[in-house]
Design a protein around this motif. Structure first.
Motif, PDB file in Angstrom:
ATOM      1  N   THR A  23       8.524  17.394  35.288  1.00 37.82           N
ATOM      2  CA  THR A  23       7.943  18.733  35.169  1.00 37.82           C
ATOM      3  C   THR A  23       6.486  18.723  35.585  1.00 37.82           C
ATOM      4  O   THR A  23       6.011  19.641  36.268  1.00 37.82           O
ATOM      5  N   LEU A  24       5.762  17.694  35.193  1.00 39.17           N
ATOM      6  CA  LEU A  24       4.351  17.595  35.585  1.00 39.17           C
ATOM      7  C   LEU A  24       4.202  17.429  37.093  1.00 39.17           C
ATOM      8  O   LEU A  24       3.295  18.006  37.706  1.00 39.17           O
ATOM      9  N   VAL A  25       5.081  16.662  37.696  1.00 36.74           N
ATOM     10  CA  VAL A  25       5.027  16.463  39.146  1.00 36.74           C
ATOM     11  C   VAL A  25       5.417  17.744  39.877  1.00 36.74           C
ATOM     12  O   VAL A  25       4.768  18.148  40.845  1.00 36.74           O
ATOM     13  N   ILE A  26       6.476  18.400  39.429  1.00 38.93           N
ATOM     14  CA  ILE A  26       6.939  19.628  40.067  1.00 38.93           C
ATOM     15  C   ILE A  26       5.926  20.750  39.895  1.00 38.93           C
ATOM     16  O   ILE A  26       5.836  21.655  40.729  1.00 38.93           O
ATOM     17  N   ALA A  36      12.563  27.133  39.198  1.00 35.60           N
ATOM     18  CA  ALA A  36      13.858  26.538  39.537  1.00 35.60           C
ATOM     19  C   ALA A  36      14.111  25.292  38.696  1.00 35.60           C
ATOM     20  O   ALA A  36      15.227  25.072  38.203  1.00 35.60           O
ATOM     21  N   HIS A  37      13.079  24.501  38.518  1.00 36.64           N
ATOM     22  CA  HIS A  37      13.211  23.292  37.698  1.00 36.64           C
ATOM     23  C   HIS A  37      13.521  23.663  36.246  1.00 36.64           C
ATOM     24  O   HIS A  37      14.336  23.007  35.598  1.00 36.64           O
ATOM     25  N   GLY A  38      12.901  24.711  35.744  1.00 30.63           N
ATOM     26  CA  GLY A  38      13.161  25.158  34.383  1.00 30.63           C
ATOM     27  C   GLY A  38      14.606  25.570  34.181  1.00 30.63           C
ATOM     28  O   GLY A  38      15.221  25.257  33.151  1.00 30.63           O
ATOM     29  N   ILE A  39      15.177  26.249  35.171  1.00 29.43           N
ATOM     30  CA  ILE A  39      16.585  26.654  35.084  1.00 29.43           C
ATOM     31  C   ILE A  39      17.493  25.429  35.067  1.00 29.43           C
ATOM     32  O   ILE A  39      18.416  25.329  34.256  1.00 29.43           O
ATOM     33  N   VAL A  40      17.216  24.481  35.941  1.00 26.93           N
ATOM     34  CA  VAL A  40      18.039  23.265  36.001  1.00 26.93           C
ATOM     35  C   VAL A  40      17.924  22.466  34.710  1.00 26.93           C
ATOM     36  O   VAL A  40      18.922  21.944  34.195  1.00 26.93           O
ATOM     37  N   ILE A  41      16.725  22.372  34.155  1.00 24.80           N
ATOM     38  CA  ILE A  41      16.533  21.636  32.909  1.00 24.80           C
ATOM     39  C   ILE A  41      17.320  22.285  31.774  1.00 24.80           C
ATOM     40  O   ILE A  41      17.920  21.598  30.944  1.00 24.80           O
TER      41      ILE A  41
END
Length: 66
Positions: A23-26, A36-41
């Motif tokens: 999350t920090l990298v994204i 998008a990352h939040g949805i996948v997580i």
């Protein structure tokens, strides 16, 4: 108690680290990538929680007895 609790605590810490570091990298890629990352997580967390819920009773830890 420490013999059983320490491995579980280390496992939980490792899981948290593996979910937080990407999350920090994204976060450097922009708002859309973070969303998008939040949805996948969230979707993968549902699968992870189901497996943890099934595994915990097998660990032999019973918090209801002193």
């Amino acid at each position: 108690m420490l013999r059983r609790g320490l491995p579980i605590g280390v496992t939980n810490l490792a899981e948290l680290g593996m979910l937080t570091a990407p999350t920090l990298v994204i976060g450097t890629l922009g708002v859309v990538a973070v969303a998008a990352h939040g949805i996948v997580i969230r979707i993968t967390s549902l699968a992870l929680v189901a497996h943890i819920g099934l595994a915990r009773p097998k660990s032999g830890i019973d918090v209801s007895t002193p």
